[in-house]
Design a protein around this motif. Structure first.
Motif, PDB file in Angstrom:
ATOM      1  N   ARG A  56      23.385  19.988  85.591  1.00 40.54           N
ATOM      2  CA  ARG A  56      23.120  21.171  84.766  1.00 40.54           C
ATOM      3  C   ARG A  56      22.281  20.832  83.528  1.00 40.54           C
ATOM      4  O   ARG A  56      21.220  21.383  83.333  1.00 40.54           O
ATOM      5  CB  ARG A  56      24.421  21.821  84.309  1.00 40.54           C
ATOM      6  N   CYS A  57      22.767  19.920  82.706  1.00 44.82           N
ATOM      7  CA  CYS A  57      22.082  19.663  81.428  1.00 44.82           C
ATOM      8  C   CYS A  57      21.111  18.494  81.498  1.00 44.82           C
ATOM      9  O   CYS A  57      20.317  18.306  80.591  1.00 44.82           O
ATOM     10  CB  CYS A  57      23.094  19.450  80.305  1.00 44.82           C
ATOM     11  N   GLY A  58      21.183  17.682  82.564  1.00 46.29           N
ATOM     12  CA  GLY A  58      20.235  16.599  82.750  1.00 46.29           C
ATOM     13  C   GLY A  58      20.534  15.320  81.987  1.00 46.29           C
ATOM     14  O   GLY A  58      19.728  14.392  82.022  1.00 46.29           O
ATOM     15  N   ARG A  59      21.675  15.263  81.299  1.00 47.64           N
ATOM     16  CA  ARG A  59      22.022  14.039  80.571  1.00 47.64           C
ATOM     17  C   ARG A  59      22.310  12.914  81.547  1.00 47.64           C
ATOM     18  O   ARG A  59      22.901  13.131  82.597  1.00 47.64           O
ATOM     19  CB  ARG A  59      23.240  14.269  79.681  1.00 47.64           C
ATOM     20  N   GLU A  60      21.900  11.710  81.200  1.00 48.39           N
ATOM     21  CA  GLU A  60      22.162  10.534  82.023  1.00 48.39           C
ATOM     22  C   GLU A  60      23.421   9.835  81.530  1.00 48.39           C
ATOM     23  O   GLU A  60      23.698   9.821  80.338  1.00 48.39           O
ATOM     24  CB  GLU A  60      20.983   9.568  81.960  1.00 48.39           C
ATOM     25  N   PHE A  61      24.147   9.222  82.464  1.00 49.27           N
ATOM     26  CA  PHE A  61      25.407   8.562  82.131  1.00 49.27           C
ATOM     27  C   PHE A  61      25.421   7.163  82.733  1.00 49.27           C
ATOM     28  O   PHE A  61      24.978   6.951  83.851  1.00 49.27           O
ATOM     29  CB  PHE A  61      26.600   9.360  82.662  1.00 49.27           C
ATOM     30  N   SER A  62      25.942   6.218  81.960  1.00 49.15           N
ATOM     31  CA  SER A  62      26.105   4.846  82.449  1.00 49.15           C
ATOM     32  C   SER A  62      27.207   4.171  81.639  1.00 49.15           C
ATOM     33  O   SER A  62      27.652   4.683  80.619  1.00 49.15           O
ATOM     34  CB  SER A  62      24.792   4.072  82.317  1.00 49.15           C
ATOM     35  N   GLY A  63      27.641   3.010  82.126  1.00 50.35           N
ATOM     36  CA  GLY A  63      28.661   2.237  81.423  1.00 50.35           C
ATOM     37  C   GLY A  63      29.951   3.006  81.242  1.00 50.35           C
ATOM     38  O   GLY A  63      30.417   3.692  82.145  1.00 50.35           O
ATOM     39  N   LYS A  64      30.531   2.900  80.048  1.00 52.39           N
ATOM     40  CA  LYS A  64      31.805   3.573  79.759  1.00 52.39           C
ATOM     41  C   LYS A  64      31.680   5.095  79.827  1.00 52.39           C
ATOM     42  O   LYS A  64      32.637   5.795  80.129  1.00 52.39           O
ATOM     43  CB  LYS A  64      32.319   3.177  78.374  1.00 52.39           C
ATOM     44  N   ARG A  65      30.497   5.616  79.544  1.00 51.30           N
ATOM     45  CA  ARG A  65      30.302   7.066  79.531  1.00 51.30           C
ATOM     46  C   ARG A  65      30.257   7.665  80.930  1.00 51.30           C
ATOM     47  O   ARG A  65      30.306   8.876  81.094  1.00 51.30           O
ATOM     48  CB  ARG A  65      29.029   7.407  78.760  1.00 51.30           C
ATOM     49  N   LEU A  66      30.196   6.824  81.956  1.00 53.98           N
ATOM     50  CA  LEU A  66      30.183   7.303  83.331  1.00 53.98           C
ATOM     51  C   LEU A  66      31.453   8.100  83.643  1.00 53.98           C
ATOM     52  O   LEU A  66      31.436   9.004  84.475  1.00 53.98           O
ATOM     53  CB  LEU A  66      30.043   6.122  84.294  1.00 53.98           C
ATOM     54  N   ARG A  67      32.529   7.821  82.926  1.00 50.31           N
ATOM     55  CA  ARG A  67      33.778   8.558  83.146  1.00 50.31           C
ATOM     56  C   ARG A  67      33.653  10.024  82.733  1.00 50.31           C
ATOM     57  O   ARG A  67      34.471  10.848  83.116  1.00 50.31           O
ATOM     58  CB  ARG A  67      34.936   7.881  82.426  1.00 50.31           C
ATOM     59  N   GLU A  68      32.641  10.361  81.935  1.00 54.94           N
ATOM     60  CA  GLU A  68      32.425  11.748  81.509  1.00 54.94           C
ATOM     61  C   GLU A  68      31.720  12.571  82.587  1.00 54.94           C
ATOM     62  O   GLU A  68      31.552  13.778  82.438  1.00 54.94           O
ATOM     63  CB  GLU A  68      31.597  11.783  80.227  1.00 54.94           C
ATOM     64  N   LEU A  69      31.295  11.924  83.660  1.00 53.87           N
ATOM     65  CA  LEU A  69      30.619  12.600  84.752  1.00 53.87           C
ATOM     66  C   LEU A  69      31.644  12.946  85.826  1.00 53.87           C
ATOM     67  O   LEU A  69      32.381  12.086  86.289  1.00 53.87           O
ATOM     68  CB  LEU A  69      29.537  11.667  85.315  1.00 53.87           C
ATOM     69  N   THR A  70      31.711  14.209  86.198  1.00 55.99           N
ATOM     70  CA  THR A  70      32.711  14.673  87.159  1.00 55.99           C
ATOM     71  C   THR A  70      32.028  15.163  88.433  1.00 55.99           C
ATOM     72  O   THR A  70      30.846  15.488  88.435  1.00 55.99           O
ATOM     73  CB  THR A  70      33.545  15.827  86.574  1.00 55.99           C
ATOM     74  N   VAL A  71      32.802  15.238  89.502  1.00 49.33           N
ATOM     75  CA  VAL A  71      32.293  15.745  90.775  1.00 49.33           C
ATOM     76  C   VAL A  71      32.696  17.210  90.896  1.00 49.33           C
ATOM     77  O   VAL A  71      33.876  17.548  90.837  1.00 49.33           O
ATOM     78  CB  VAL A  71      32.870  14.947  91.966  1.00 49.33           C
ATOM     79  N   HIS A  72      31.700  18.065  91.049  1.00 42.75           N
ATOM     80  CA  HIS A  72      31.944  19.497  91.229  1.00 42.75           C
ATOM     81  C   HIS A  72      31.677  19.843  92.688  1.00 42.75           C
ATOM     82  O   HIS A  72      30.653  19.458  93.249  1.00 42.75           O
ATOM     83  CB  HIS A  72      31.013  20.311  90.330  1.00 42.75           C
ATOM     84  N   HIS A  73      32.632  20.535  93.313  1.00 41.43           N
ATOM     85  CA  HIS A  73      32.452  20.995  94.691  1.00 41.43           C
ATOM     86  C   HIS A  73      31.734  22.347  94.643  1.00 41.43           C
ATOM     87  O   HIS A  73      32.256  23.305  94.074  1.00 41.43           O
ATOM     88  CB  HIS A  73      33.801  21.131  95.389  1.00 41.43           C
ATOM     89  N   LYS A  74      30.567  22.410  95.226  1.00 39.72           N
ATOM     90  CA  LYS A  74      29.756  23.626  95.170  1.00 39.72           C
ATOM     91  C   LYS A  74      30.476  24.831  95.763  1.00 39.72           C
ATOM     92  O   LYS A  74      30.346  25.942  95.256  1.00 39.72           O
ATOM     93  CB  LYS A  74      28.429  23.407  95.896  1.00 39.72           C
ATOM     94  N   ASP A  75      31.237  24.606  96.848  1.00 37.63           N
ATOM     95  CA  ASP A  75      31.947  25.721  97.470  1.00 37.63           C
ATOM     96  C   ASP A  75      33.384  25.855  96.957  1.00 37.63           C
ATOM     97  O   ASP A  75      34.153  26.654  97.470  1.00 37.63           O
ATOM     98  CB  ASP A  75      31.934  25.600  98.995  1.00 37.63           C
TER      99      ASP A  75
END
Length: 125
Positions: free
Chosen positions: A41-60
């Motif tokens: 959605r917002c295009g922010r990149e994540f790596s390292g410790k911040r990768l935990r802020e990235l979640t999996v959304h099920h489209k359906d």
């Protein structure tokens, strides 16, 4: 007797929570392997410790629909994921279709429909 019943309920709840976390871990790990670590959605990149802020959304919205190619997933940051579900809750409250599921066919108004006639009138007039 009431104490044992509440203990049983708590045990069932804890087991369901454990199963859910295991399931999430498996599809999250797969999603992180095949999808870029960028919020869809917002295009922010994540790596390292911040990768935990990235979640999996099920489209359906079906957490049991986890195809191996990841076609039902998108990675969203915590904020965008919460916003996505909040939009659905608002739409449900208004008994409308969820925001973002409108097709281009739903917009039939053409503001330039009569423009060709107006332009030809000026040339002949």
């Amino acid at each position: 007797m009431a104490a044992s019943k509440s203990g049983e309920t708590r045990g069932v709840f804890e087991e369901a929570l454990r199963i859910r976390k295991e399931r999430e871990k498996s599809y999250r790990e797969r999603a992180l392997k095949i999808l870029p670590h960028v919020c869809a959605r917002c295009g922010r990149e994540f790596s390292g410790k911040r990768l935990r802020e990235l979640t999996v959304h099920h489209k359906d919205h079906n957490h049991d629909n986890n195809p191996p190619d990841g076609s039902n997933w998108e990675l969203l940051c915590l904020y965008c994921h919460e916003n996505e579900h909040a939009r659905d809750r608002v739409a449900e409250a208004y008994d409308a279709e969820p925001v973002g599921e409108t097709s281009r066919d739903d917009f039939r108004h053409n503001p330039f429909a009569g423009l060709a006639n107006l332009m030809s009138d000026k040339k002949t007039g």
